[in-house]
Design a protein around this motif. Structure first.
Motif, PDB file in Angstrom:
ATOM      1  N   LYS A   4       0.834  -1.194   0.000  1.00 25.40           N
ATOM      2  CA  LYS A   4       0.000   0.000   0.000  1.00 25.40           C
ATOM      3  C   LYS A   4       0.877   1.255   0.000  1.00 25.40           C
ATOM      4  O   LYS A   4       1.661   1.460   0.928  1.00 25.40           O
ATOM      5  N   VAL A   6       1.062   5.475  -0.585  1.00 22.80           N
ATOM      6  CA  VAL A   6       0.419   6.778  -0.733  1.00 22.80           C
ATOM      7  C   VAL A   6       1.298   7.652  -1.623  1.00 22.80           C
ATOM      8  O   VAL A   6       2.521   7.710  -1.451  1.00 22.80           O
ATOM      9  N   CYS A  39      -8.201   9.813  -3.065  1.00 21.08           N
ATOM     10  CA  CYS A  39      -8.462  10.503  -1.800  1.00 21.08           C
ATOM     11  C   CYS A  39      -8.590  12.010  -1.983  1.00 21.08           C
ATOM     12  O   CYS A  39      -8.573  12.767  -1.001  1.00 21.08           O
ATOM     13  N   PHE A 112      -2.767   5.117  -3.070  1.00 25.16           N
ATOM     14  CA  PHE A 112      -3.641   6.172  -2.565  1.00 25.16           C
ATOM     15  C   PHE A 112      -3.224   7.491  -3.220  1.00 25.16           C
ATOM     16  O   PHE A 112      -2.099   7.964  -2.995  1.00 25.16           O
ATOM     17  N   ALA A 114      -3.288  11.030  -2.966  1.00 24.14           N
ATOM     18  CA  ALA A 114      -3.597  12.054  -1.969  1.00 24.14           C
ATOM     19  C   ALA A 114      -3.794  13.404  -2.648  1.00 24.14           C
ATOM     20  O   ALA A 114      -3.192  13.689  -3.686  1.00 24.14           O
ATOM     21  N   ALA A 125      -5.299   9.455   3.372  1.00 27.73           N
ATOM     22  CA  ALA A 125      -4.532   8.661   2.409  1.00 27.73           C
ATOM     23  C   ALA A 125      -3.404   7.901   3.086  1.00 27.73           C
ATOM     24  O   ALA A 125      -3.037   6.798   2.672  1.00 27.73           O
ATOM     25  N   CYS A 126      -2.842   8.476   4.147  1.00 31.93           N
ATOM     26  CA  CYS A 126      -1.724   7.842   4.849  1.00 31.93           C
ATOM     27  C   CYS A 126      -2.177   6.787   5.855  1.00 31.93           C
ATOM     28  O   CYS A 126      -1.357   5.994   6.319  1.00 31.93           O
ATOM     29  N   ALA A 129      -1.454   3.213   4.667  1.00 36.90           N
ATOM     30  CA  ALA A 129      -0.311   3.045   3.756  1.00 36.90           C
ATOM     31  C   ALA A 129       0.886   2.413   4.459  1.00 36.90           C
ATOM     32  O   ALA A 129       1.136   2.650   5.640  1.00 36.90           O
ATOM     33  N   GLY A 132       5.442   5.533   1.107  1.00 34.59           N
ATOM     34  CA  GLY A 132       4.965   6.674   0.347  1.00 34.59           C
ATOM     35  C   GLY A 132       5.892   7.087  -0.776  1.00 34.59           C
ATOM     36  O   GLY A 132       7.081   6.763  -0.778  1.00 34.59           O
TER      37      GLY A 132
END
Length: 239
Positions: A4, A6, A39, A112, A114, A125-126, A129, A132
């Motif tokens: 996952k 972001v 998001c 995600f 953001a 969004a975080c 996650a 990133g």
């Protein structure tokens, strides 16, 4: 379980959403199933993926029990989209985590997208996650904003963050109109995972066209970033 990620930026206009969709396409071409969770209440992921006409439900509907989790997912060419509600004031981080649990086993990657800035949208969004990506263009304003966004992501628990320098024009960098790659890395204090060259054709994606094709330099850049994310060693090219 899905990996996952972001994707964030400090400010708007750096091509973050287009990058997110292009990365999803590159990951899909490597055989992965990818879900993008939008998001950003401005909602543009569905336009770039080409599922707007089918769109009925968003992730707010899932959280509120108005539909089944799979009913809110719309797929095109191995990329699935979960759209953003127009209002997420009543949605918190715990609800986002529970939302993602519905999809965790069905995908290899969940991205995600953001919204720009460091507000509530980034926080949501975080929430679920693992790591990133912060996207920045090589200019002073975007680099400072990217550094702020990366620090905020770390504060929210996303400690593994990587930098993508987007829309990097070699001629402008050489002439000093844009920052060189080393300066961007030093200023953001984030480890680089890829550089995407400026490419006007990418902008056609916002009008429903193909985001990238094999003859484009950007195709190679997106492909290499995807391979690095998948654990393959690909030497970094700094233009």
């Amino acid at each position: 379980m899905a990996k996952k990620i972001v994707v964030a930026s400090g400010k708007g206009g750096v091509g973050k959403t287009t990058f997110t969709v292009a990365l999803a396409k590159a990951l899909a071409k490597l055989g992965n199933h990818v879900l993008i969770i939008d998001c950003d209440r401005l909602r543009s992921v569905d336009l770039l993926v080409g599922v707007t006409k089918e769109l009925v439900y968003d992730f707010g509907d899932v959280i509120l029990g108005r539909c089944e989790p799979l009913e809110a997912v719309y797929e095109n060419d191995r990329i699935s989209v979960l759209s953003c509600p127009s209002d997420y004031e009543n949605i918190d981080s715990e609800k986002m985590k529970k939302l993602v649990d519905h999809y965790d086993c069905d995908y290899n990657f969940i991205l995600f997208d953001a919204p720009a800035g460091i507000g509530r949208g980034l926080s949501l969004a975080c929430a679920a996650a693992d790591c990133g990506i912060v996207v920045a263009t090589p200019d002073l304003v975007c680099v400072r904003s990217a550094c702020t966004a990366a620090n905020e992501m770390a504060r929210m628990g996303v400690s593994r963050c990587r930098l993508v320098i987007n829309r990097a024009d070699k001629k402008d960098i050489v002439k000093g109109r844009l920052l060189n790659i080393d300066k961007v890395i030093d200023s953001t204090q984030v480890q680089l995972i890829g550089v995407v060259p400026e490419d006007e054709k990418i902008r056609l994606g916002a009008m429903g066209g193909e985001i990238y094709k094999k003859r484009q330099e950007s195709y190679v850049a997106f492909s290499n970033i995807a391979k690095r994310i998948c654990g393959e060693y690909i030497p970094l090219s700094l233009l």
